[in-house]
Design a protein around this motif. Structure first.
Motif, short mmCIF file in Angstrom:
data_model
loop_
_atom_site.label_atom_id
_atom_site.label_comp_id
_atom_site.label_asym_id
_atom_site.label_seq_id
_atom_site.Cartn_x
_atom_site.Cartn_y
_atom_site.Cartn_z
N ARG A 185 0.84 -1.21 0.00
CA ARG A 185 0.00 0.00 0.00
C ARG A 185 0.86 1.25 0.00
N GLU A 186 1.86 1.27 0.85
CA GLU A 186 2.69 2.47 0.97
C GLU A 186 3.52 2.70 -0.28
N ARG A 187 4.05 1.64 -0.86
CA ARG A 187 4.88 1.82 -2.05
C ARG A 187 4.07 2.38 -3.22
N TYR A 188 2.97 1.72 -3.56
CA TYR A 188 2.28 2.07 -4.79
C TYR A 188 1.36 3.28 -4.63
N LEU A 189 0.64 3.36 -3.53
CA LEU A 189 -0.20 4.55 -3.34
C LEU A 189 0.64 5.77 -3.02
N GLY A 190 1.84 5.54 -2.48
CA GLY A 190 2.77 6.66 -2.29
C GLY A 190 3.21 7.25 -3.63
N ILE A 191 3.34 6.41 -4.65
CA ILE A 191 3.67 6.90 -5.99
C ILE A 191 2.55 7.77 -6.53
N ILE A 192 1.30 7.36 -6.36
CA ILE A 192 0.16 8.16 -6.82
C ILE A 192 0.12 9.49 -6.07
N GLU A 193 0.35 9.45 -4.77
CA GLU A 193 0.35 10.69 -3.98
C GLU A 193 1.44 11.64 -4.46
N ALA A 194 2.62 11.12 -4.71
CA ALA A 194 3.73 11.97 -5.16
C ALA A 194 3.45 12.54 -6.54
N ARG A 195 2.83 11.76 -7.42
CA ARG A 195 2.44 12.29 -8.73
C ARG A 195 1.52 13.49 -8.58
N CYS A 196 0.50 13.34 -7.73
CA CYS A 196 -0.46 14.44 -7.56
C CYS A 196 0.20 15.68 -6.96
N LYS A 197 1.07 15.48 -5.99
CA LYS A 197 1.71 16.64 -5.34
C LYS A 197 2.70 17.33 -6.26
N SER A 198 3.35 16.56 -7.13
CA SER A 198 4.33 17.15 -8.06
C SER A 198 3.67 17.65 -9.34
N GLY A 199 2.43 17.18 -9.61
CA GLY A 199 1.76 17.52 -10.87
C GLY A 199 2.38 16.85 -12.08
N ARG A 200 3.14 15.78 -11.88
CA ARG A 200 3.86 15.16 -12.99
C ARG A 200 3.45 13.70 -13.16
N ASN A 201 2.69 13.44 -14.21
CA ASN A 201 2.46 12.08 -14.67
C ASN A 201 3.23 11.90 -15.98
N GLY A 202 3.03 10.79 -16.68
CA GLY A 202 3.78 10.54 -17.91
C GLY A 202 3.56 11.60 -18.97
N ALA A 203 2.31 12.02 -19.13
CA ALA A 203 2.01 13.03 -20.15
C ALA A 203 2.70 14.35 -19.85
N GLU A 204 2.66 14.75 -18.58
CA GLU A 204 3.26 16.03 -18.20
C GLU A 204 4.78 15.98 -18.40
N TRP A 205 5.41 14.86 -18.05
CA TRP A 205 6.86 14.75 -18.26
C TRP A 205 7.18 14.83 -19.74
N GLN A 206 6.44 14.14 -20.58
CA GLN A 206 6.70 14.18 -22.02
C GLN A 206 6.61 15.60 -22.57
N VAL A 207 5.54 16.30 -22.21
CA VAL A 207 5.33 17.66 -22.73
C VAL A 207 6.42 18.60 -22.21
N SER A 208 6.72 18.53 -20.93
CA SER A 208 7.75 19.41 -20.35
C SER A 208 9.10 19.16 -20.99
N THR A 209 9.40 17.90 -21.25
CA THR A 209 10.70 17.55 -21.84
C THR A 209 10.79 18.04 -23.28
N VAL A 210 9.75 17.85 -24.06
CA VAL A 210 9.78 18.34 -25.45
C VAL A 210 9.91 19.86 -25.48
N ARG A 211 9.21 20.54 -24.61
CA ARG A 211 9.32 22.01 -24.56
C ARG A 211 10.73 22.43 -24.19
#
Length: 495
Positions: A432-458
């Motif tokens: 629970r802590e490993r995987y739901l911690g990843i979801i929590e960190a994504r939300c707090k950072s605002g970075r999922n796969g799509a956001e990383w791709q767009v930020s990197t291309v820019r």
């Protein structure tokens, strides 16, 4: 898509016989729901991951036959495009540390497959849409050598009577794709993760309704498909591309309100039978192949009929949460197949998306006053579209919270539910802590796969790369990060 098909063209007599057989299967299924014993005493989960193949330049590698021959593992199979393969994971229970064991097994399997793919001149990339795929790639020999894909292609265009129109505009940039296709090739660009959950007939309606309500939040945290043909479109462009790439309707039929085969649905359900009945009532056959089985006779004899026609028809209606009827060891069972998530970015991210889904689903499906009694079905669909378009920055509606950013809904409400749900599944605290911690960190950072791709291309464009060069370089960096198995929210963006 269920069972294999043989033909690629069908007569009027075949279509009529198929319709009769599908309706017969539907009657038998209704009897089974009332009379039969379905296997659900030990609920199992299943996982399928669709993968892309690229060459040394990170262009699509039309090489799945050679790659699969090199991998030589029955868990890996063909997919629609020659640059696609699929990994099928054997069903397993949720409790304890099973998820951690699965993560390790997936990493080991994919590492071995990558090594063997290299020997065939290819690399494996796990991503929602391969960002280096371009229209010209679909003018080559792109389709896998499997009769069912040819049959599906022929049937879609026979029903439609004209070329497919792909028309997708970005909600956040000036980019737009407008293109015509004379095959279903664009569908092959859509690579997903499919999550299966075995349930009882009684539990199915609540599980499906809860899964429908979760589709928007799932996309918000899991979006990973922002590019098509080098254009920056939706956070999860895969959903709208899949809709358009399988659309058997002409413009006029769309204007009349005819339902698309990529079907969100239009109502909450009270039985799994509702979904199968809708599929039969609304959608004409694409692959009308008739088997020799007499499902009535099999059921009367105390057996479990395969009902191939109903299964095959169900496999050509592309619901984001698909009902599945299957037979294992002679016993029938039912599954909810969740099909909304893109592949990737890493195995850890895939496992985190899975944990979030299974945990939240458990609690939402067991509430005394469930969410679907307080939210319209149209609102659930609106949440889905908004999150596909804008990812975590999308604004959604949820009962008790009103309108709020999707990432806030996940942090404030759905993540605590997911923790509770996984506890009810007897999933270990470490999981629970490993995987739901990843979801929590994504939300707090605002970075999922799509956001990383767009930020990197820019960032790469700001360094002087033109768009296609930036997309190719982004994919090279993505592949390296993917193999690290570090969750996407930790990936660096070029400075």
């Amino acid at each position: 898509m269920g069972d294999e098909v043989v033909g690629t063209g069908y007569t009027r007599e075949q279509r009529q016989r198929y319709r009769e057989k599908v309706r017969q299967c539907l009657d038998v299924f209704e009897r089974m729901l009332a009379e039969s014993s379905f296997d659900f005493e030990r609920p199992l989960t299943g996982l399928e991951i669709e993968l892309n193949l690229v060459d040394a330049e990170f262009e699509p590698a039309m090489a799945n036959a050679a790659v699969l021959e090199s991998i030589a593992d029955p868990d890996y199979q063909t997919e629609l495009g020659q640059y696609n393969i699929e990994l099928n994971v054997s069903p397993r229970p949720l409790p304890g540390d099973s998820a951690l064991e699965l993560e390790e097994a997936l990493r080991r399997s994919l590492n071995e497959a990558e090594h063997k793919a290299n020997a065939a001149g290819a690399h494996i990339v796990m991503i929602g849409i391969l960002p280096t795929i371009m229209q010209q790639h679909f003018h080559t020999e792109w389709m896998s050598a499997n009769p069912r894909y040819s049959a599906l292609n022929e049937s879609v265009f026979a029903a439609r009577g004209e070329d497919l129109l792909i028309d997708i505009a970005s909600p956040t940039s000036p980019d737009r794709v407008t293109a015509f296709a004379d095959t279903i090739a664009p569908e092959s660009a859509c690579t997903s993760v499919q999550l299966h959950l075995q349930v009882s007939p009684q539990e199915f309606p609540a599980s499906w309704n809860a899964a429908q309500a979760l589709l928007g939040p799932q996309l918000a945290v899991g979006a990973n498909s922002p590019y098509l043909f080098g254009k920056h479109l939706w956070a999860e462009t895969r959903t709208v591309l899949f809709l358009q790439a399988t659309d058997t309707r002409s413009v006029e039929l769309r204007n009349q309100g005819v339902r698309p085969r990529v079907f969100f649905g239009e109502r909450w359900i009270t039985s799994i039978f509702d979904l199968f009945e809708e599929n039969v009532r609304y959608f004409p056959a694409l692959l009308p192949e008739v088997s020799d089985e007499d499902p009535v006779a099999v059921l009367d004899a105390g057996g479990a009929p395969r009902m191939q026609e109903l299964r095959l028809h169900n496999g050509t209606v592309y619901r984001w949460n698909r009902p599945v009827y299957d037979i294992v060891d002679g016993r029938p069972h039912l599954r909810v197949e969740n099909r909304v998530l893109p592949a990737g970015p890493t195995v850890a991210d895939v496992m985190a998306n899975s944990a979030f889904y299974y945990g939240a689903l458990r609690v939402l499906s067991e509430e005394d006053r469930p969410v679907w009694t307080k939210m319209s079905f149209a609102t659930a669909e609106s949440n889905f579209t908004e999150c596909a378009r804008r990812g975590m920055s999308g604004t959604v509606y949820w009962p008790g919270f009103g309108e709020l950013p999707a990432e806030e809904l996940v942090l404030r409400h759905l993540l605590p539910l997911a923790h509770e749900g996984l506890e009810r599944w007897n999933v270990s605290k470490q999981v629970r802590e490993r995987y739901l911690g990843i979801i929590e960190a994504r939300c707090k950072s605002g970075r999922n796969g799509a956001e990383w791709q767009v930020s990197t291309v820019r960032a790469l464009e700001a360094r002087g790369h033109h768009r296609l060069s930036a997309v190719r370089e982004m994919l090279r960096l993505y592949a390296g990060n993917m193999h690290s198995n570090e969750p996407v929210h930790t990936w660096e963006v070029p400075g």
